[in-house]
Design a protein around this motif. Structure first.
Motif, PDB file in Angstrom:
ATOM      1  N   ALA A 123       0.828  -1.206   0.000  1.00 31.75           N
ATOM      2  CA  ALA A 123       0.000   0.000   0.000  1.00 31.75           C
ATOM      3  C   ALA A 123       0.859   1.251   0.000  1.00 31.75           C
ATOM      4  O   ALA A 123       0.500   2.269  -0.601  1.00 31.75           O
ATOM      5  N   ALA A 124       2.015   1.197   0.658  1.00 34.46           N
ATOM      6  CA  ALA A 124       2.903   2.360   0.725  1.00 34.46           C
ATOM      7  C   ALA A 124       3.525   2.692  -0.626  1.00 34.46           C
ATOM      8  O   ALA A 124       4.018   3.801  -0.819  1.00 34.46           O
ATOM      9  N   THR A 125       3.489   1.762  -1.569  1.00 34.03           N
ATOM     10  CA  THR A 125       3.991   2.058  -2.917  1.00 34.03           C
ATOM     11  C   THR A 125       2.998   2.876  -3.719  1.00 34.03           C
ATOM     12  O   THR A 125       3.375   3.528  -4.690  1.00 34.03           O
ATOM     13  N   TRP A 126       1.722   2.825  -3.382  1.00 32.34           N
ATOM     14  CA  TRP A 126       0.644   3.472  -4.132  1.00 32.34           C
ATOM     15  C   TRP A 126       0.752   3.097  -5.618  1.00 32.34           C
ATOM     16  O   TRP A 126       0.443   3.891  -6.501  1.00 32.34           O
ATOM     17  N   ASP A 127       1.169   1.876  -5.893  1.00 37.61           N
ATOM     18  CA  ASP A 127       1.486   1.460  -7.256  1.00 37.61           C
ATOM     19  C   ASP A 127       0.565   0.318  -7.665  1.00 37.61           C
ATOM     20  O   ASP A 127       0.802  -0.851  -7.341  1.00 37.61           O
ATOM     21  N   THR A 128      -0.495   0.653  -8.389  1.00 42.75           N
ATOM     22  CA  THR A 128      -1.449  -0.366  -8.810  1.00 42.75           C
ATOM     23  C   THR A 128      -0.845  -1.311  -9.843  1.00 42.75           C
ATOM     24  O   THR A 128      -1.215  -2.482  -9.913  1.00 42.75           O
ATOM     25  N   ASP A 129       0.074  -0.812 -10.628  1.00 40.54           N
ATOM     26  CA  ASP A 129       0.764  -1.663 -11.592  1.00 40.54           C
ATOM     27  C   ASP A 129       1.593  -2.721 -10.871  1.00 40.54           C
ATOM     28  O   ASP A 129       1.577  -3.902 -11.225  1.00 40.54           O
ATOM     29  N   LEU A 130       2.315  -2.309  -9.824  1.00 42.24           N
ATOM     30  CA  LEU A 130       3.084  -3.263  -9.035  1.00 42.24           C
ATOM     31  C   LEU A 130       2.164  -4.268  -8.363  1.00 42.24           C
ATOM     32  O   LEU A 130       2.486  -5.465  -8.305  1.00 42.24           O
ATOM     33  N   ALA A 131       1.027  -3.817  -7.860  1.00 42.02           N
ATOM     34  CA  ALA A 131       0.086  -4.740  -7.222  1.00 42.02           C
ATOM     35  C   ALA A 131      -0.326  -5.836  -8.186  1.00 42.02           C
ATOM     36  O   ALA A 131      -0.417  -7.016  -7.813  1.00 42.02           O
ATOM     37  N   GLU A 132      -0.548  -5.476  -9.441  1.00 42.30           N
ATOM     38  CA  GLU A 132      -0.916  -6.491 -10.425  1.00 42.30           C
ATOM     39  C   GLU A 132       0.255  -7.426 -10.710  1.00 42.30           C
ATOM     40  O   GLU A 132       0.086  -8.637 -10.865  1.00 42.30           O
ATOM     41  N   GLN A 133       1.456  -6.884 -10.764  1.00 37.01           N
ATOM     42  CA  GLN A 133       2.628  -7.737 -10.967  1.00 37.01           C
ATOM     43  C   GLN A 133       2.835  -8.692  -9.797  1.00 37.01           C
ATOM     44  O   GLN A 133       3.198  -9.863 -10.001  1.00 37.01           O
ATOM     45  N   VAL A 134       2.627  -8.213  -8.570  1.00 40.36           N
ATOM     46  CA  VAL A 134       2.707  -9.095  -7.408  1.00 40.36           C
ATOM     47  C   VAL A 134       1.661 -10.200  -7.533  1.00 40.36           C
ATOM     48  O   VAL A 134       1.939 -11.379  -7.262  1.00 40.36           O
TER      49      VAL A 134
END
Length: 843
Positions: free
Chosen positions: A100-111
């Motif tokens: 959540a601290a990344t605020w990165d929805t693209d990273l969330a999808e990659q994870v």
């Protein structure tokens, strides 16, 4: 090829999956069809009532039964969200709040994609993640698994995560539904939340997971909600999830969280895990016979389970994909990226960071410097390999920078073992008395003297009939001053400790526990009387009155506070060019099934102050799932980094950030309080005598409270420093006057005004000053993350739909907009919003 090159290529490969998903989703779920429905009907028609009911309960801990009538295999589940558990070592990614601290929805999808691949490599069908319970208080034991205090941030990240997992042919599970905001007494506590607060704050992330993420499963929580266990809540499961949101997957219980089989069946629970204890043949068959539960209700549950399995093609393939490595380079790449993006730089004064060429020797001090730390419980992933902060710094420093290491503080076991006790009669040791009743009352069954109160070295058996054990001892301090009183026990053991007759520490029987600490003032050479009343959890399990010995596990120790920081650590700090102090919690002290304190574990505050006194260039690295008490030492250090639990690649990633090889880009996903007493939930976090936790703060939690009350937290929601700086300008709205329900587009510009590349996170808030109902002064409604080169500007456009302007009207059971003035604000935290523009909404 270097490892870094492997990471670069692997990230590029996963990025292709997102940009061109058709190339990577051969195993993704297929749309529902008439053929699937026909197959479902045929299978259900062949099943007996007994076999249907059996399917509603788990099997062997983490499985659903096979259904031969449908050609459905046994379905395997695995815990998340940090990694795929249960099949040996795995890749450990950044934990939920760190993501959540990344605020990165693209990273969330990659994870999500990486976790999906990890699951497929192990034959896992259902991943029990992500979690999106709102952060209400820092002590909640599972806050580290969740995604912070704002539903828009949590929901957006969850949608990306879910899409990634499910693109690989693995079912994602959104949890824990709902209002599971503390771990203390989680099976029995009743979260009392008004409907509007529930709809606006605690449910939207789940709603987004269902509507936008198309999540395949929902997991109900342990707690009660408004007087009813969530596993039997028709309001949550039937009315809201399945009917209003159109959820077409399965609702499952958390492990052993089903308490009434008929009520759960009527409450739209589809699967009881880990086995059928309540929704059994013995319970449900009579209920069907008399019509309390209908056959149609049973069939609907079976239909949902089998439809999900067919939708994800579990009936037509082997779930284990041997072409995917269980420890793949692609997975490592995602773990590395998450660990690099998550850390939040909270303080950086007098050029403390980054470490430049002049830094030739660094003292790395603290219990969290080595080994690798993470949060505990079912979310804890055991990695193939992991890099601690010390290891990351050693690797980065190489021959050019010398690393000096010391743990800095004793282990708890050392405090227990080294405490010198005498009995009240003057003998060396501790008097132990076993009693037939609780509270050291009733018949004295046994009395003896043991060496010390260190369960690891002085284990003691007590008679089976004993219900309590009392320890009495004298501690004689050598010097006057403040002393640490440290205690520990195992499992659900409970105890009460008094010093000179004053209760100092007391616990109740709960699922798990960590060492407890308190502080007492003692006078040199003046004996202090210590008494411990102890109840071992299994003492209650009497077995026909037989005298079978049980092992008591309580430990107690005392030590002068000033003696806790090691002399070696002080010497290393004094001779270093800079000091990194790694503190916080770990898998033993922040854990599912228990809450942690707001204060740092024993001795850590003193260690920080001592290191800062020895070397002014001291930087603190904090591991925690939420805020912790930084006030006692923050003004004495030059730097503070919130590193959460960054996963297996955290040590290497943080070393890059400390040396300036990469730039900090994380932003707080929660409000960091100055003190626990200032929190809006301070007076209502713990349950009352009826085990009710009344959410009296309503919508005014976290930044919604602080901004509305005009109070300043220690660090606001959305805050985070960088090695560069950004400006926001040119905010324009698509219209200054719109019809109710019409969207408004906000456009603005973000510029990197610094001398190095960096990541800006533009946060868009909406205010409704003319609302007729009480609303928080502002609420996050959108955000945009961007990497900008020095001097680069980027124009951003976000669209605010009707929901962004709405509140939930409980009487109308609908979302409603009050016509009038609205304000759009843009900036880089809930407190720093330099841009503002207004528009009017007419009826």
């Amino acid at each position: 090829m270097t490892r870094l090159s492997h990471y670069t290529h692997a990230i590029a490969a996963i990025a292709i999956c997102i940009a061109a998903p058709r190339t990577c989703v051969a195993q993704a779920p297929v749309p529902d069809s008439a053929a699937i429905e026909q197959k479902l009907n045929e299978a259900i028609s062949k099943m007996s009532l007994e076999s249907k009911i059996d399917l509603l309960g788990g099997s062997d801990g983490f499985y659903l039964l096979a259904v031969p009538e449908a050609g459905a295999p046994r379905i395997r589940m695995s815990d998340g969200p940090m990694g795929v558990r249960g099949a040996g070592p795995t890749t450990a990614y950044t934990n939920g709040v760190a993501l959540a601290a990344t605020w990165d929805t693209d990273l969330a999808e990659q994870v999500g994609i990486a976790l999906g691949r990890d699951a497929r490599s192990r034959g896992v069908h259902i991943l029990l993640a992500p979690g999106v319970n709102m952060y209400r208080a820092p002590m909640a034991g599972r806050s580290f698994e969740y995604a912070g205090e704002d539903p828009i941030l949590a929901g957006r990240l969850a949608v990306g995560y879910i899409r990634g997992v499910q693109s690989q042919g693995v079912v994602a599970t959104i949890k824990h539904f709902a209002a599971n905001n503390e771990e203390y007494d989680r099976h029995d506590v009743d979260s009392v939340v008004d409907e509007r607060t529930l709809r606006e704050l605690y449910l939207p992330a789940f709603e987004m997971a269902v509507k936008d993420g198309k999540v395949g499963a929902i997991m109900d929580s342990y707690n009660l909600l408004n007087g009813e266990h969530t596993t039997q809540s028709r309001h949550l499961n039937c009315e809201i999830a399945k009917h209003e949101w159109g959820f077409d997957g399965i609702v499952m219980s958390d492990w052993e969280a089903t308490y009434d089989g008929v009520a759960a069946a009527k409450g739209c629970l589809d699967v009881e895990m880990p086995y059928a204890k309540a929704m059994t043949r013995a319970v449900l068959m009579p209920a069907v016979k008399i019509g309390t539960v209908t056959l149609a209700e049973i069939d609907e549950k079976v239909r949902r389970i089998l439809r999900l399995e067919m939708r994800f093609q579990f009936t037509g393939r082997d779930q284990t994909d041997l072409s995917i490595g269980s420890d793949s380079v692609a997975s490592l790449a995602v773990a590395q990226r998450g660990a690099l993006e998550a850390p939040v730089l909270l303080k950086n004064e007098e050029g403390a960071l980054p470490f430049g060429p002049g830094v030739k020797r660094i003292a790395v001090i603290g219990p969290n410097a080595y080994p690798y730390v993470t949060g505990g419980g079912s979310a804890m992933a055991i990695p193939f390999s992991a890099k601690s902060l010390l290891e990351g710094l050693v690797a980065r420093g190489g021959n050019a920078v010398e690393m000096l290491y010391d743990r800095g503080l004793p282990e708890a076991s050392a405090v227990f073992h080294e405490t010198k006790w005498t009995t009240p009669e003057g003998k060396t040791g501790v008097t132990s008395e076993a009693f037939a009743e609780l509270g050291c009352k009733g018949t004295l069954l046994e009395k003896n003297v043991i060496a010390n109160l260190d369960a690891a070295t002085a284990k003691q058996t007590v008679p089976r009939q004993a219900k309590s054990v009392c320890y009495s001892a004298i501690y004689t301090p050598k010097a006057s001053g403040k002393y640490l009183l440290l205690t520990a026990a195992l499992g659900t053991d409970s105890y009460r400790v008094t010093v000179d007759g004053h209760e100092t520490i007391a616990t109740e029987p709960r699922e798990y526990q960590a060492p407890k600490d308190s502080y007492v003032e003692l006078t040199a050479s003046k004996p202090a009387s210590v008494r411990v009343e102890y109840t071992e959890s299994h003492i209650y399990q009497m077995d026909k009155g037989e005298s079978v010995g049980l092992t008591a596990t309580v430990s107690v120790g005392l030590a002068p506070v000033e003696s806790l920081p090691s002399e070696r650590a002080k010497l290393l700090a004094a001779k270093a060019d800079a000091v990194v102090v790694a503190v916080g919690f770990d898998q033993r002290t922040e854990h599912e099934g228990m809450d942690r304190p707001f204060e740092l574990p024993f001795g850590q505050a003193e260690l920080i102050r001592t290191m800062a006194a020895a070397n002014p260039r001291t930087v603190v690295v904090l591991n925690a799932g939420g805020a912790a008490d930084a006030q006692p030492w923050l003004n004495q250090v030059r730097g503070l980094i919130d590193d959460f639990y960054p996963g297996q690649e955290g040590g290497e990633a943080l070393a890059k950030l400390l040396f300036g090889d990469a730039n900090f880009s994380g932003r707080l996903p929660f409000t960091f309080e100055r003190s626990w007493e200032e929190s809006p939930v301070h007076d209502s976090y713990y349950a009352d005598k009826d085990k009710r936790v009344v959410y009296r703060e309503g919508l005014f939690n976290g930044y919604r409270y602080y901004t509305s009350a005009g109070k300043q937290p220690l660090f606001p929601f959305g805050f985070g420093l960088s090695y560069t700086a950004f400006t926001f300008s040119d905010l324009k709205l698509s219209s200054g006057n719109v019809q109710s329900g019409e969207p408004v587009t906000a456009k603005f510009r973000v510029t990197n005004t610094g001398t190095r590349a960096g990541t800006a996170i533009a946060q868009v808030y909406v205010e409704d000053p003319s609302a007729k109902v009480k609303r928080p002064i502002r609420e996050l409604k959108d955000f945009a993350r961007m990497v900008l080169a020095p001097g680069e500007s980027r124009d951003i456009s976000v669209t605010l739909n009707a929901r962004a302007m709405s509140f939930y009207d409980v009487a109308a059971k609908a979302w409603k907009i009050d016509p009038g003035k609205f304000v759009v604000k843009v900036g880089e935290s809930s407190e720093n919003l330099p841009l503002a523009a207004t528009f009017e909404v007419r009826k």
